[in-house]
Design a protein around this motif. Sequence first.
Motif, PDB file in Angstrom:
ATOM      1  N   ARG A 277       0.824  -1.216   0.000  1.00 49.36           N
ATOM      2  CA  ARG A 277       0.000   0.000   0.000  1.00 49.36           C
ATOM      3  C   ARG A 277       0.856   1.263   0.000  1.00 49.36           C
ATOM      4  O   ARG A 277       0.345   2.344  -0.278  1.00 49.36           O
ATOM      5  N   HIS A 278       2.136   1.122   0.285  1.00 50.15           N
ATOM      6  CA  HIS A 278       3.029   2.284   0.318  1.00 50.15           C
ATOM      7  C   HIS A 278       4.066   2.261  -0.809  1.00 50.15           C
ATOM      8  O   HIS A 278       5.070   2.965  -0.752  1.00 50.15           O
ATOM      9  N   GLY A 279       3.813   1.427  -1.823  1.00 49.01           N
ATOM     10  CA  GLY A 279       4.631   1.498  -3.028  1.00 49.01           C
ATOM     11  C   GLY A 279       5.871   0.636  -3.042  1.00 49.01           C
ATOM     12  O   GLY A 279       6.717   0.796  -3.919  1.00 49.01           O
ATOM     13  N   LEU A 280       5.989  -0.301  -2.094  1.00 48.88           N
ATOM     14  CA  LEU A 280       7.179  -1.139  -2.022  1.00 48.88           C
ATOM     15  C   LEU A 280       6.844  -2.559  -2.448  1.00 48.88           C
ATOM     16  O   LEU A 280       5.907  -3.176  -1.924  1.00 48.88           O
ATOM     17  N   ALA A 281       7.609  -3.087  -3.389  1.00 49.62           N
ATOM     18  CA  ALA A 281       7.392  -4.433  -3.913  1.00 49.62           C
ATOM     19  C   ALA A 281       8.493  -5.369  -3.434  1.00 49.62           C
ATOM     20  O   ALA A 281       9.675  -5.008  -3.437  1.00 49.62           O
ATOM     21  N   PHE A 282       8.103  -6.588  -3.036  1.00 47.49           N
ATOM     22  CA  PHE A 282       9.047  -7.658  -2.753  1.00 47.49           C
ATOM     23  C   PHE A 282       9.099  -8.570  -3.974  1.00 47.49           C
ATOM     24  O   PHE A 282       8.054  -9.009  -4.464  1.00 47.49           O
ATOM     25  N   THR A 283      10.303  -8.859  -4.446  1.00 54.31           N
ATOM     26  CA  THR A 283      10.472  -9.751  -5.589  1.00 54.31           C
ATOM     27  C   THR A 283      11.626 -10.703  -5.294  1.00 54.31           C
ATOM     28  O   THR A 283      12.395 -10.503  -4.357  1.00 54.31           O
ATOM     29  N   GLY A 286      14.809  -8.942  -4.994  1.00 54.36           N
ATOM     30  CA  GLY A 286      14.971  -7.945  -3.941  1.00 54.36           C
ATOM     31  C   GLY A 286      13.806  -6.979  -3.904  1.00 54.36           C
ATOM     32  O   GLY A 286      12.803  -7.145  -4.610  1.00 54.36           O
ATOM     33  N   LYS A 287      13.943  -5.949  -3.075  1.00 50.93           N
ATOM     34  CA  LYS A 287      12.877  -4.967  -2.898  1.00 50.93           C
ATOM     35  C   LYS A 287      12.980  -3.867  -3.954  1.00 50.93           C
ATOM     36  O   LYS A 287      14.068  -3.431  -4.306  1.00 50.93           O
ATOM     37  N   VAL A 288      11.816  -3.432  -4.419  1.00 47.01           N
ATOM     38  CA  VAL A 288      11.745  -2.387  -5.446  1.00 47.01           C
ATOM     39  C   VAL A 288      10.804  -1.292  -4.947  1.00 47.01           C
ATOM     40  O   VAL A 288       9.638  -1.566  -4.630  1.00 47.01           O
ATOM     41  N   ASN A 289      11.301  -0.072  -4.889  1.00 52.75           N
ATOM     42  CA  ASN A 289      10.501   1.067  -4.454  1.00 52.75           C
ATOM     43  C   ASN A 289       9.901   1.743  -5.676  1.00 52.75           C
ATOM     44  O   ASN A 289      10.599   2.456  -6.413  1.00 52.75           O
ATOM     45  N   LEU A 290       8.615   1.515  -5.895  1.00 49.74           N
ATOM     46  CA  LEU A 290       7.963   2.055  -7.093  1.00 49.74           C
ATOM     47  C   LEU A 290       7.741   3.548  -7.021  1.00 49.74           C
ATOM     48  O   LEU A 290       7.307   4.159  -8.012  1.00 49.74           O
ATOM     49  N   ARG A 291       8.022   4.180  -5.896  1.00 52.18           N
ATOM     50  CA  ARG A 291       7.971   5.638  -5.831  1.00 52.18           C
ATOM     51  C   ARG A 291       9.193   6.284  -6.482  1.00 52.18           C
ATOM     52  O   ARG A 291       9.180   7.473  -6.793  1.00 52.18           O
ATOM     53  N   HIS A 321       3.383   5.041 -11.921  1.00 52.25           N
ATOM     54  CA  HIS A 321       2.328   6.033 -12.156  1.00 52.25           C
ATOM     55  C   HIS A 321       1.187   5.868 -11.155  1.00 52.25           C
ATOM     56  O   HIS A 321       0.715   6.856 -10.573  1.00 52.25           O
ATOM     57  N   LEU A 322       0.739   4.646 -10.928  1.00 55.68           N
ATOM     58  CA  LEU A 322      -0.360   4.416  -9.993  1.00 55.68           C
ATOM     59  C   LEU A 322       0.004   4.854  -8.584  1.00 55.68           C
ATOM     60  O   LEU A 322      -0.801   5.491  -7.885  1.00 55.68           O
ATOM     61  N   VAL A 323       1.206   4.500  -8.172  1.00 56.93           N
ATOM     62  CA  VAL A 323       1.644   4.842  -6.817  1.00 56.93           C
ATOM     63  C   VAL A 323       1.778   6.348  -6.653  1.00 56.93           C
ATOM     64  O   VAL A 323       1.286   6.932  -5.672  1.00 56.93           O
ATOM     65  N   GLY A 330      -2.822   0.832  -7.478  1.00 59.99           N
ATOM     66  CA  GLY A 330      -1.399   0.643  -7.208  1.00 59.99           C
ATOM     67  C   GLY A 330      -1.181  -0.215  -5.972  1.00 59.99           C
ATOM     68  O   GLY A 330      -0.422  -1.192  -5.994  1.00 59.99           O
ATOM     69  N   GLY A 331      -1.838   0.133  -4.876  1.00 60.50           N
ATOM     70  CA  GLY A 331      -1.720  -0.653  -3.648  1.00 60.50           C
ATOM     71  C   GLY A 331      -2.259  -2.057  -3.813  1.00 60.50           C
ATOM     72  O   GLY A 331      -1.719  -3.017  -3.242  1.00 60.50           O
TER      73      GLY A 331
END
Length: 378
Positions: A277-283, A286-291, A321-323, A330-331
């Motif tokens: 919900r705050h724009g952070l993806a776990f993959t 590693g972690k990806v900050n979509l902001r 863009h969504l975030v 996005g969330g």
Amino acid sequence: MTSENFEFKLIATDGKARRGEITMPRGTVRTPAFMPVGTGGTVKAMYMDQVRDLGADIILGNTYHLMLRPSAERVAKLGGLHEFSRWQGPILTDSGGFQVMSLAQLRKLTEKGVTFRSHIDGRAYEMSPERSIEIQGLLDSDIQMQLDECVALPSTPKDIQRAMELSLRWAERCKVAFGDQPGKAMFGIVQGGDVADLRVRSAQALKAMDLKGYAVGGLAVGEPQDVMLEMLDITCPELPVEKPRYLMGVGTPDDILKSVARGIDMFDCVMPTRAGRHGLAFTRRGKVNLRNARHADDPRPLDEESPCPAARDYSRAYLHHLVKSGEALGGMLLTWNNLSYYQQLMQGIRDTIEAGRYTAFTEETQAAWTQGDIPVFA
């Protein structure tokens, strides 16, 4: 596979890592298991069908939040939490104690229980060990947790000991209140903060109560990871081999890998849903900050090989863009991605324990995380 009774069996071990199964009337939980957190009867930003399809066998419900809104009595009248939320698999409910200590206003703790005012409307409530079990019974959860007192770390040894001893007395009362329910379980909670001998005393006393499962509580509450792992090294050998072990409120993928290596079977954490919900993806890389602006023109998906459409079918540019636009989608997409990654991680853990290559899997997984854009161990 289901059972009319609550049963746990070990299928394989690799070092201290354990692959097992919990069977209950509402279904089988493959362990090690990660339980998505459904705080108020919902896993935030997800449909229950999605949660099930990602591979979750069990979810967590929160006693404190549900007792305040819509009330356990109302949920019971509407058929229980499974019917209410449209989740037909097993549900574990926490006792409400942690939220009372961390969220409620004007708390007063006594031997009897805790009185507090709701953080929502200021209404006064009383939570005793007996009332906690009663509420969880009204919710009709499959695994119910004892009421305990969880102190934040750091705390003084005196405060930690007082809370641990109170939690043991409350565990006895919860056991009596729970009674004999063959298809369900009540778990005790090991407390003792970061004091080794208190952890051992708590675990041994709970073991003597012969409960159906045991949780390790009071960790991931402010202490460094190495302290948490040290407490697991001390606690897990004191718990029965033939009973499931649940590490409450943990955690990051790295926490999970290292805790499984010490003999933990079950986990829950708000991290994958809150981060999404705050724009952070776990993959898996590693972690990806979509902001981050670096993703604004990136046509790549989060993971082209993922089985999850959120990771595979949407570009990083679109997710960015969504975030940045504050769009709800996005969330939703990032939460979907994150819970998918967590369940993929758990499946990999289970498979490699059975194959006898859990250490290699851990090393491979940690090495792959370095390809993300946020330091993994920061």
